[in-house]
Each structure stands twice: as C-alpha cells, then as structure tokens.
Motif scaffolding. Structure first.
Motif, PDB file in Angstrom:
ATOM      1  N   THR A  56       0.852  -1.189   0.000  1.00 30.81           N
ATOM      2  CA  THR A  56       0.000   0.000   0.000  1.00 30.81           C
ATOM      3  C   THR A  56       0.885   1.235   0.000  1.00 30.81           C
ATOM      4  O   THR A  56       2.057   1.176   0.400  1.00 30.81           O
ATOM      5  N   HIS A  57       0.322   2.351  -0.442  1.00 29.50           N
ATOM      6  CA  HIS A  57       1.044   3.620  -0.413  1.00 29.50           C
ATOM      7  C   HIS A  57       0.002   4.730  -0.525  1.00 29.50           C
ATOM      8  O   HIS A  57      -0.911   4.646  -1.361  1.00 29.50           O
ATOM      9  N   ARG A  58       0.144   5.754   0.305  1.00 28.35           N
ATOM     10  CA  ARG A  58      -0.838   6.840   0.326  1.00 28.35           C
ATOM     11  C   ARG A  58      -1.030   7.444  -1.060  1.00 28.35           C
ATOM     12  O   ARG A  58      -0.063   7.831  -1.721  1.00 28.35           O
ATOM     13  N   GLY A  59      -2.256   7.518  -1.492  1.00 26.22           N
ATOM     14  CA  GLY A  59      -2.571   8.108  -2.783  1.00 26.22           C
ATOM     15  C   GLY A  59      -2.385   7.170  -3.964  1.00 26.22           C
ATOM     16  O   GLY A  59      -2.695   7.528  -5.104  1.00 26.22           O
ATOM     17  N   VAL A  60      -1.866   5.961  -3.700  1.00 23.92           N
ATOM     18  CA  VAL A  60      -1.627   5.004  -4.784  1.00 23.92           C
ATOM     19  C   VAL A  60      -2.476   3.753  -4.605  1.00 23.92           C
ATOM     20  O   VAL A  60      -3.150   3.298  -5.535  1.00 23.92           O
ATOM     21  N   SER A  61      -2.445   3.177  -3.421  1.00 28.21           N
ATOM     22  CA  SER A  61      -3.221   1.960  -3.154  1.00 28.21           C
ATOM     23  C   SER A  61      -3.768   1.986  -1.740  1.00 28.21           C
ATOM     24  O   SER A  61      -3.019   2.198  -0.783  1.00 28.21           O
ATOM     25  N   ASN A  62      -5.075   1.773  -1.612  1.00 25.27           N
ATOM     26  CA  ASN A  62      -5.705   1.774  -0.295  1.00 25.27           C
ATOM     27  C   ASN A  62      -6.368   0.437   0.030  1.00 25.27           C
ATOM     28  O   ASN A  62      -7.118   0.332   0.984  1.00 25.27           O
ATOM     29  N   GLN A  63      -6.086  -0.575  -0.773  1.00 24.21           N
ATOM     30  CA  GLN A  63      -6.628  -1.901  -0.481  1.00 24.21           C
ATOM     31  C   GLN A  63      -5.730  -2.973  -1.083  1.00 24.21           C
ATOM     32  O   GLN A  63      -5.075  -2.747  -2.097  1.00 24.21           O
ATOM     33  N   VAL A  64      -5.707  -4.120  -0.410  1.00 25.31           N
ATOM     34  CA  VAL A  64      -4.870  -5.240  -0.847  1.00 25.31           C
ATOM     35  C   VAL A  64      -5.732  -6.487  -0.938  1.00 25.31           C
ATOM     36  O   VAL A  64      -6.497  -6.794  -0.019  1.00 25.31           O
ATOM     37  N   VAL A  65      -5.601  -7.197  -2.035  1.00 24.45           N
ATOM     38  CA  VAL A  65      -6.308  -8.457  -2.242  1.00 24.45           C
ATOM     39  C   VAL A  65      -5.275  -9.559  -2.397  1.00 24.45           C
ATOM     40  O   VAL A  65      -4.315  -9.411  -3.155  1.00 24.45           O
ATOM     41  N   MET A  66      -5.439 -10.654  -1.658  1.00 30.70           N
ATOM     42  CA  MET A  66      -4.537 -11.804  -1.781  1.00 30.70           C
ATOM     43  C   MET A  66      -5.236 -12.924  -2.534  1.00 30.70           C
ATOM     44  O   MET A  66      -6.393 -13.236  -2.247  1.00 30.70           O
ATOM     45  N   CYS A  67      -4.550 -13.516  -3.479  1.00 24.49           N
ATOM     46  CA  CYS A  67      -5.110 -14.621  -4.257  1.00 24.49           C
ATOM     47  C   CYS A  67      -4.076 -15.732  -4.383  1.00 24.49           C
ATOM     48  O   CYS A  67      -2.871 -15.476  -4.365  1.00 24.49           O
ATOM     49  N   THR A  68      -4.553 -16.929  -4.532  1.00 22.52           N
ATOM     50  CA  THR A  68      -3.674 -18.044  -4.853  1.00 22.52           C
ATOM     51  C   THR A  68      -3.763 -18.321  -6.349  1.00 22.52           C
ATOM     52  O   THR A  68      -4.801 -18.092  -6.966  1.00 22.52           O
ATOM     53  N   GLY A  69      -2.690 -18.786  -6.916  1.00 23.44           N
ATOM     54  CA  GLY A  69      -2.692 -19.095  -8.339  1.00 23.44           C
ATOM     55  C   GLY A  69      -3.367 -20.415  -8.652  1.00 23.44           C
ATOM     56  O   GLY A  69      -3.808 -20.649  -9.778  1.00 23.44           O
ATOM     57  N   TYR A  70      -3.446 -21.289  -7.649  1.00 22.03           N
ATOM     58  CA  TYR A  70      -4.013 -22.608  -7.841  1.00 22.03           C
ATOM     59  C   TYR A  70      -5.048 -22.880  -6.765  1.00 22.03           C
ATOM     60  O   TYR A  70      -4.713 -22.991  -5.591  1.00 22.03           O
ATOM     61  N   GLY A  71      -6.313 -22.978  -7.174  1.00 17.61           N
ATOM     62  CA  GLY A  71      -7.368 -23.279  -6.230  1.00 17.61           C
ATOM     63  C   GLY A  71      -7.570 -24.776  -6.096  1.00 17.61           C
ATOM     64  O   GLY A  71      -6.723 -25.583  -6.504  1.00 17.61           O
ATOM     65  N   LYS A  72      -8.702 -25.160  -5.532  1.00 18.03           N
ATOM     66  CA  LYS A  72      -9.022 -26.570  -5.341  1.00 18.03           C
ATOM     67  C   LYS A  72      -9.084 -27.279  -6.693  1.00 18.03           C
ATOM     68  O   LYS A  72      -9.595 -26.740  -7.670  1.00 18.03           O
ATOM     69  N   ASP A  73      -8.525 -28.461  -6.737  1.00 16.33           N
ATOM     70  CA  ASP A  73      -8.495 -29.268  -7.966  1.00 16.33           C
ATOM     71  C   ASP A  73      -7.798 -28.541  -9.111  1.00 16.33           C
ATOM     72  O   ASP A  73      -8.185 -28.645 -10.280  1.00 16.33           O
ATOM     73  N   ASN A  74      -6.779 -27.745  -8.757  1.00 17.26           N
ATOM     74  CA  ASN A  74      -5.947 -27.053  -9.751  1.00 17.26           C
ATOM     75  C   ASN A  74      -6.712 -25.979 -10.528  1.00 17.26           C
ATOM     76  O   ASN A  74      -6.321 -25.599 -11.637  1.00 17.26           O
ATOM     77  N   SER A  75      -7.802 -25.483  -9.966  1.00 17.26           N
ATOM     78  CA  SER A  75      -8.609 -24.475 -10.643  1.00 17.26           C
ATOM     79  C   SER A  75      -7.962 -23.097 -10.508  1.00 17.26           C
ATOM     80  O   SER A  75      -7.077 -22.884  -9.682  1.00 17.26           O
ATOM     81  N   SER A  76      -8.424 -22.150 -11.317  1.00 13.47           N
ATOM     82  CA  SER A  76      -7.968 -20.765 -11.232  1.00 13.47           C
ATOM     83  C   SER A  76      -8.966 -19.973 -10.397  1.00 13.47           C
ATOM     84  O   SER A  76     -10.175 -20.200 -10.492  1.00 13.47           O
ATOM     85  N   PRO A  77      -8.487 -19.024  -9.587  1.00 11.04           N
ATOM     86  CA  PRO A  77      -9.408 -18.262  -8.734  1.00 11.04           C
ATOM     87  C   PRO A  77     -10.232 -17.267  -9.542  1.00 11.04           C
ATOM     88  O   PRO A  77      -9.818 -16.800 -10.603  1.00 11.04           O
ATOM     89  N   ASP A  78     -11.424 -16.957  -9.026  1.00 14.85           N
ATOM     90  CA  ASP A  78     -12.197 -15.863  -9.603  1.00 14.85           C
ATOM     91  C   ASP A  78     -11.489 -14.560  -9.271  1.00 14.85           C
ATOM     92  O   ASP A  78     -10.991 -14.370  -8.157  1.00 14.85           O
ATOM     93  N   LEU A  79     -11.442 -13.636 -10.227  1.00 13.11           N
ATOM     94  CA  LEU A  79     -10.673 -12.413 -10.062  1.00 13.11           C
ATOM     95  C   LEU A  79     -11.579 -11.213  -9.789  1.00 13.11           C
ATOM     96  O   LEU A  79     -12.656 -11.086 -10.371  1.00 13.11           O
ATOM     97  N   ILE A  80     -11.135 -10.338  -8.891  1.00 11.15           N
ATOM     98  CA  ILE A  80     -11.877  -9.131  -8.548  1.00 11.15           C
ATOM     99  C   ILE A  80     -11.672  -8.086  -9.637  1.00 11.15           C
ATOM    100  O   ILE A  80     -10.568  -7.935 -10.181  1.00 11.15           O
ATOM    101  N   ARG A  81     -12.710  -7.332  -9.935  1.00 12.80           N
ATOM    102  CA  ARG A  81     -12.641  -6.317 -10.975  1.00 12.80           C
ATOM    103  C   ARG A  81     -11.589  -5.258 -10.667  1.00 12.80           C
ATOM    104  O   ARG A  81     -11.277  -4.961  -9.515  1.00 12.80           O
ATOM    105  N   TYR A  82     -11.079  -4.672 -11.717  1.00  8.60           N
ATOM    106  CA  TYR A  82     -10.018  -3.662 -11.613  1.00  8.60           C
ATOM    107  C   TYR A  82     -10.478  -2.461 -10.810  1.00  8.60           C
ATOM    108  O   TYR A  82     -11.597  -1.973 -10.953  1.00  8.60           O
ATOM    109  N   HIS A  83      -9.590  -1.988  -9.960  1.00  7.11           N
ATOM    110  CA  HIS A  83      -9.769  -0.732  -9.232  1.00  7.11           C
ATOM    111  C   HIS A  83      -8.408  -0.049  -9.220  1.00  7.11           C
ATOM    112  O   HIS A  83      -7.395  -0.665  -8.885  1.00  7.11           O
ATOM    113  N   ALA A  84      -8.364   1.224  -9.579  1.00  4.89           N
ATOM    114  CA  ALA A  84      -7.092   1.930  -9.758  1.00  4.89           C
ATOM    115  C   ALA A  84      -6.239   1.941  -8.497  1.00  4.89           C
ATOM    116  O   ALA A  84      -5.010   1.906  -8.571  1.00  4.89           O
TER     117      ALA A  84
END
Length: 206
Positions: A56-84
C-alpha cells in the motif's frame, strides 16, 4: 505419546493458502491435543517489500487483495474487478502467469499498462525482482527464467519505490534487479557462513 515436544515448522503463514487450519483440526480430532500456534508472516506482505515493493502507499493503493494461483483441484481463482487504487498479490502463481495476465485484462478489466512485479526467492540467497507491465511480464519472466517460489504483485504500487521517472521505458522494457547481498552471501565459505549464522543460532539455543 512419549511426552516429547513436537514442532511443525513451516515458512510464512501456514494459515494463508496453507494447511495450518487442517493440521490443527487433525490434532484435535485424531490425538486429542490442542497445539500451540505461533503466527508467521505471510509472503503476501513480506516478499513484496523485500523486493522493494510496498503493498500500500498513500494516494496510490488503499486496499490489498490476496489470491492463490491454484485453487481446489488445480482451478484458477475468480478475479476481482479492476480498481485503480488496488493491489493484488498472487501466491503460488508464477507457473501460470501468462494465463493469469490474460484473465486480468479480459475478465477483470485491467489496463495492459498496469505495473506488475515478481519477487523470486524473497529473503533468500539469489533473490531477484522483475518488474514490467501486464503486457510484457509473462515474456520477461520466461526470458529471465523466473521460477517458484515467487510472489506476484499487480498494481501501481510496483512503481512507487522502483520508479520510472528518470526513464519512462523502465516498465515498458522491463527491469531485473538482482540481490547483491544474496550474491555476496553465496560466495562465503563454510567458516564465514558459520560466523555469520552464529549469533542467530545462539539465540535459538535452549
């Protein structure tokens, strides 16, 4: 059963995309013991900064999302929509980075010039940080042979401390930063390494 202490030592935070919770439940259900859990620090927060990237950095990023590259049964995670003003940290995802970048652009609405950083072997000898954009990072990772364990950071925080003010093409061309400290440690002989580690080992001694 013999009354001895058993230590299950794991890197990072085993409760973040790990099996920490499952192991606690196993101890309770299978052997009737409540284990003591000492919290770890997840690579999602420590690895980026070791590579020069704040999450995070003031004026640049005010939220953090953590994701895994490999979900259950080797699936891909659903992705959150873009936010600047959003940072997304991917763990265990470098093996499918090309697919991941495509999904972020096509399914989540990310601009192709969004900054991306990969921190390889964070905190270890030979660690490297690779930065680029969503458009070129997969090709750069392949060219530089970036492998696991690596942490991927997506968002404009990647530019904050690894700025491109002096050279606007830094991210368009890509930049690989190698850990000079790691290279120096790698050159230590056995005796020098023992001297380096001795103060830490003394603290761990009973």
């Amino acid at each position: 059963k013999s009354g001895r202490h058993v230590v299950r030592l794991k890197i990072g935070d085993p409760f973040v995309f790990g099996r920490g919770g499952e192991e606690v439940l196993w101890c309770r259900q299978e052997i009737g013991l409540e284990p003591e859990v000492i919290p770890g620090v997840s690579a999602a927060f420590s690895a980026p900064l070791l590579g020069g990237i704040p999450v995070t950095h003031r004026g640049v990023s005010n939220q953090v999302v953590m994701c895994t590259g490999y979900g259950k049964d080797n699936s891909s995670p659903d992705l959150i929509r873009y936010h600047a003003e959003q940072t997304v940290v991917f763990l265990m995802a470098v093996g499918r980075i090309e697919q991941l970048m495509t999904k972020l652009k096509e399914d989540a609405g990310y601009p192709s010039n969004t900054a991306v950083g990969i921190v390889e072997r964070a905190g270890c000898v030979g660690s490297r940080t690779l930065v680029g954009t969503m458009e070129n990072i997969a090709e750069l990772a392949s060219f530089h042979k970036i492998v696991a364990p690596s942490t991927i950071v997506v968002g404009e925080v990647v530019r904050v401390l690894i700025g491109d003010d002096e050279d606007p093409d830094t991210f368009n061309q890509g930049l690989l930063i190698e850990d000079g400290v790691g290279a120096e440690m790698e050159s230590l002989d056995e005796e020098q390494m023992r001297q380096f580690l001795e103060p830490f080992l003394q603290k761990l001694a009973p």
